[in-house]
Design an enzyme around this catalytic site. Structure first.
Site, PDB file in Angstrom:
ATOM      1  NE  ARG A  85       5.674  -7.107   6.054  1.00 49.96           N
ATOM      2  CZ  ARG A  85       5.427  -7.341   4.730  1.00 49.96           C
ATOM      3  NH1 ARG A  85       5.520  -6.740   3.811  1.00 49.96           N
ATOM      4  NH2 ARG A  85       4.613  -8.508   4.667  1.00 49.96           N
ATOM      5  CG  ASP A 125      -2.502  -4.972   5.433  1.00 49.16           C
ATOM      6  OD1 ASP A 125      -2.761  -4.456   4.351  1.00 49.16           O
ATOM      7  OD2 ASP A 125      -1.000  -5.222   5.769  1.00 49.16           O
ATOM      8  CB  CYS A 155      -0.915  -0.955  -1.203  1.00 48.23           C
ATOM      9  SG  CYS A 155      -0.810  -2.045  -0.017  1.00 48.23           S
ATOM     10  CD1 TRP A 195      -0.597  -2.392   9.210  1.00 48.22           C
ATOM     11  CD2 TRP A 195      -1.024  -3.628  10.739  1.00 48.22           C
ATOM     12  NE1 TRP A 195      -0.629  -3.541   8.448  1.00 48.22           N
ATOM     13  CE2 TRP A 195      -1.022  -4.519   9.487  1.00 48.22           C
ATOM     14  CE3 TRP A 195      -1.308  -4.551  11.999  1.00 48.22           C
ATOM     15  CZ2 TRP A 195      -1.485  -6.026   9.774  1.00 48.22           C
ATOM     16  CZ3 TRP A 195      -1.571  -5.854  12.244  1.00 48.22           C
ATOM     17  CH2 TRP A 195      -1.514  -6.609  10.866  1.00 48.22           C
ATOM     18  CG  ASP A 230       2.689  -2.966   0.056  1.00 49.29           C
ATOM     19  OD1 ASP A 230       2.388  -1.993   0.996  1.00 49.29           O
ATOM     20  OD2 ASP A 230       2.560  -4.138   0.525  1.00 49.29           O
ATOM     21  CE  LYS A 238      -1.489  -4.830  -2.027  1.00 53.96           C
ATOM     22  NZ  LYS A 238      -2.074  -6.008  -1.494  1.00 53.96           N
ATOM     23  CG  ASP A 268       5.778  -9.579  -0.548  1.00 57.02           C
ATOM     24  OD1 ASP A 268       6.542 -10.067  -1.220  1.00 57.02           O
ATOM     25  OD2 ASP A 268       5.854  -9.098   0.587  1.00 57.02           O
TER      26      ASP A 268
HETATM   27  C1  DGJ Z   1       1.091  -5.299   3.050  1.00 57.87           C
HETATM   28  C2  DGJ Z   1      -0.321  -4.912   2.193  1.00 57.87           C
HETATM   29  O1  DGJ Z   1      -1.055  -4.030   2.741  1.00 57.87           O
HETATM   30  C3  DGJ Z   1      -0.896  -6.324   2.021  1.00 57.87           C
HETATM   31  O2  DGJ Z   1      -1.982  -6.284   1.399  1.00 57.87           O
HETATM   32  C4  DGJ Z   1       0.359  -7.129   1.235  1.00 57.87           C
HETATM   33  O3  DGJ Z   1       0.426  -6.662  -0.040  1.00 57.87           O
HETATM   34  C5  DGJ Z   1       1.594  -7.329   2.186  1.00 57.87           C
HETATM   35  N1  DGJ Z   1       2.223  -5.989   2.349  1.00 57.87           N
HETATM   36  C6  DGJ Z   1       2.774  -8.095   1.240  1.00 57.87           C
HETATM   37  O4  DGJ Z   1       3.939  -7.985   1.876  1.00 57.87           O
END
Ligand code: DGJ
Length: 712
Positions: A427, A533, A511, A179, A463, A461, A348
């Site tokens: 998480r 990120d 994402c 990450w 995720d 988006k 989010d």
């Molecule tokens: C992980 C994503 O990569 C971020 O850009 C953001 O959207 C967060 N999650 C939100 O929880």
């Protein structure tokens, strides 16, 4: 003397001999590559040649006696097999021989070759599929396994492809990380045994590495010289790439779904289709590998087509995290419109009431709008954006759930977990079990409800923030628990197909907490992807450098954020941050009201300028000029195939006391054409680094052979 009759007989015999040799030699070609198979006397299919394009009349001169094209465990095969089956009667071995093949043109420039292999004894077939994109020189290879045995068989190894090489040296480049530190490149020489690249993560399977490789056969990989094979697996689940040198220094390369804890019970007549390995063999170095993949992605990988609009967006994640309300967002929307963005993206934190999504410990799964933060709903923000003449996008993570959510309270059996074990959170969340069709319907429903209630949402988006641990499904039967890894991906693809068929025009970002899920199997459903990120410009030079070896730059969302950002302590100038983000798909992730007037003006100017040249990034051929792994100065360029326009990016990773006096040699230009140099993103020349060249014209030949001197 030969009688007429004898001559006739002789002629017929020669013809028959030719026909039978032809029937057992199969050439798979692109414009620049040939892959040749032969069937040997025992009926085994063997890969005899893989290299630059050759004519069939030369096969015998260049081909080797070859290596098993798709080795199965059995007989005398002692290396990692492409296929390992336990037959219905318990027999552990398989012996594959050639059965038949077919070659047909699917459309101009695309040919499908199917070679059917069968077991010598058991009613089992393995079909090797090679779809060749002739002009892009990409081969898409997958296999299909089927049987008609009396009971189920069990698949233990089910690789998509097996390629063999016979060279003195092999150099492997891998793309690994974690990450916020994705896509690091490292090259090693392969010797003596196996090198395995793999993921056992199931979901977000690219967290520690990507199923992509470069294999150089003439010493370490170079940009413009030498034979380099580039391959990447089109699969978002667990994957495995195996590189095994045998006792004679031959190299065997396997690619496919990771068979680890994943044995698959195959019923009679069911077809097991593996994902595809996409690969290309370049005799002009790895630069050509990259350009072929980008071209192929633009022409054939769904949403990356040039005609799709590319929105320059402002995201509120790093601006507000979970802490916002309607007034705050309305202000950001106004600022975004004022700065010239095409779209505002709400991240989010906008949903859940019983367990409000005010942090990442609660609310995930409860997709109704949070009434405290947004009393007038998402629709109010969509309308507000429309009033300001920009589009609106929104974040979702529909595959996941917090235990602290109404969804989990209602459906505790919908999550992936092993029975009789404690929940293993990452998480603070769990993964919904997409092998279950009811869960697939639910996930589709989340997207469908949101878009039905708010038909003017232009962008999603999508995720995905954790990988599978404690694997187990309460939907799958006990004897099919190992299917979970594959069934999850199939379930995900079912949902994405439905979403795409109803909403082809909504723009969707792939994402996964950064680049946890980037692959050509998933990408056709998405328009762009979020690779990391980490928005620190210096780190991103490396991340983008690695990523764009295979994936198209215009799909690579790259956002300018504040310094220091939420990950590194580094302070870098705004211009530098823009210069790096502009080499891909520009966006921003910050609170505009915290910017100075000067920063805003600079950004406004940069966004406007970007729209004048983003077509070059979108459609241009990428040439890497100076690598960040080898130089303080990093440089890359995009050249349009009509050779009318090109864009050069040059960065110094570190400021040098006496400057960095270096010549950059351009690529891909028309030697005879005149090119005029214009510096972009210099804010009225205030930030110019090459003022001495501004407005001057040079021929393509000059720029390619003499180059341009950069001093700063
Ligand atoms: C992980 C994503 O990569 C971020 O850009 C953001 O959207 C967060 N999650 C939100 O929880």
């Amino acid at each position: 003397m030969v009688s007429v009759r004898n001559v006739f007989v002789l002629f017929v015999l020669v013809a028959i001999a030719l026909v039978s040799v032809q029937a057992q030699t199969i050439g798979i070609h692109t414009d620049a590559t040939s892959l040749v198979f032969k069937v040997d006397k025992s009926g085994e299919l063997r890969q005899c040649y893989f290299g630059g394009k050759v004519e069939s009349s030369t096969y015998d001169a260049i081909a080797t006696s070859g290596f098993a094209a798709h080795p199965a465990y059995g007989k005398d095969y002692v290396y990692e097999p492409a296929l390992r089956v336990v037959h219905a009667d318990g027999n552990l071995t398989t012996e594959l021989i050639y059965a038949n093949h077919d070659q047909r043109q699917l459309q101009e420039g695309i040919t499908l070759t199917q070679i059917v292999l069968k077991d010598k004894f058991y009613p089992l077939t393995v079909t090797l599929n090679y779809k060749t994109y002739n002009h892009e020189n990409i081969i898409e290879q997958w296999t299909e396994i089927a049987h008609q045995e009396k009971k189920d068989i069990t698949l233990h190894n089910f690789f998509s492809s097996h390629l063999t090489f016979q060279q003195p040296e092999y150099w492997l480049t891998s793309f690994s990380g974690n990450w916020a530190k994705e896509m690091n490149m490292a090259e090693v020489q392969l010797k003596d045994g196996s090198k395995i690249l793999e993921s056992k993560l199931g979901v977000r399977a690219n967290q520690f590495g990507h199923a992509a490789f470069l294999l150089a056969l003439d010493g370490p990989a170079q940009e413009a010289q030498g034979t380099v094979i580039g391959g990447t697996l089109a699969w978002p689940g667990s994957w495995k790439l195996s590189f095994e040198t045998d006792a004679q220094n031959n190299l065997k390369v396997l690619a496919g779904i990771n068979p680890f804890a994943s044995q698959y019970t195959l019923k009679a007549k069911e077809v097991f289709k593996t994902p595809a390995l996409l690969y290309t063999l370049s005799t002009q170095g790895k630069g050509e590998v990259t350009r072929r993949f980008h071209k192929w992605a633009r022409n054939h990988n769904g949403m990356h087509k040039s005609e799709r609009p590319r929105y320059t967006l402002l995201n509120n994640w790093e601006a507000t995290y979970f802490d916002f309300n309607e007034a705050v967002l309305k202000q950001i929307i106004a600022d975004a419109a004022d700065m010239g963005f095409d779209l505002f993206l709400l991240d989010d934190g906008w949903f859940a009431n019983k367990y409000p999504r005010d942090h990442d410990r609660a609310g995930l799964g409860d997709w109704e709008v949070n009434k405290m933060k947004l009393p007038n709903g998402v629709g109010e923000l969509v309308t507000e954006s429309q009033k300001k003449n920009i589009k609106f996008g929104i974040w979702i993570e529909p595959e996941m759930v917090n235990p602290k959510s109404e969804l989990y309270e209602k459906h505790p059996d919908w999550i992936i977990t092993a029975p009789n074990r404690e929940l293993d959170l990452s998480r603070n969340q769990l993964i919904l079990d997409l092998s279950n069709p009811k869960v697939q319907d639910h996930v589709y429903g989340v997207v469908d409800n949101l878009l039905t209630q708010n038909p003017d949402i232009a962008y999603l988006k999508w995720d995905c923030n954790r990988y599978i641990t404690n694997a187990g499904s309460s939907y799958l039967p006990a004897n099919q628990q190992t299917h979970l890894w594959i069934k999850y991906v199939e379930g995900l693809f079912n949902v994405l197909k439905k979403v795409r068929s109803k909403y082809p025009n909504v723009y969707i970002m792939l994402c996964s907490g950064g680049g946890g899920r980037i692959d050509y199997g998933t990408m056709p459903f998405f328009d762009e992807y979020w690779i990391s990120d980490n928005t620190d410009a210096l780190d991103r030079i490396f991340i983008q450098w690695g990523t764009t070896h295979f994936f198209p730059p215009i799909g690579l969302a790259s956002h300018v954020s504040v310094v220091p950002n939420h990950i590194t302590q580094r302070i870098t100038p705004l211009k530098f941050r823009f210069d790096v983000a502009m080499a891909a798909k520009l966006g921003m992730d910050l609170q505009p009201k915290d910017m100075t007037a000067d920063e805003k003006a600079f950004s406004r100017n940069a966004i406007k300028e970007y729209s004048t040249f983003k077509h070059i990034i979108q459609d241009g051929d990428l040439y890497r000029l100076l690598s960040p792994y080898e130089n303080n100065r990093v440089a890359l360029m995009y050249t349009l195939s009509n050779q009318r326009e090109a864009l050069v990016f040059s960065y110094l990773k570190q400021k040098e006391i006496y400057g960095n006096n270096q010549i950059l040699y351009m690529h891909g230009l028309d030697p005879k054409r005149n090119y005029t140099i214009k510096e972009v993103n210099n804010y009225g020349m205030n930030y110019s680094r090459i003022a001495h060249l501004e407005g001057k014209s040079f021929t393509g030949e000059f720029l390619m052979t003499h180059g341009v001197r950069f001093t700063m």
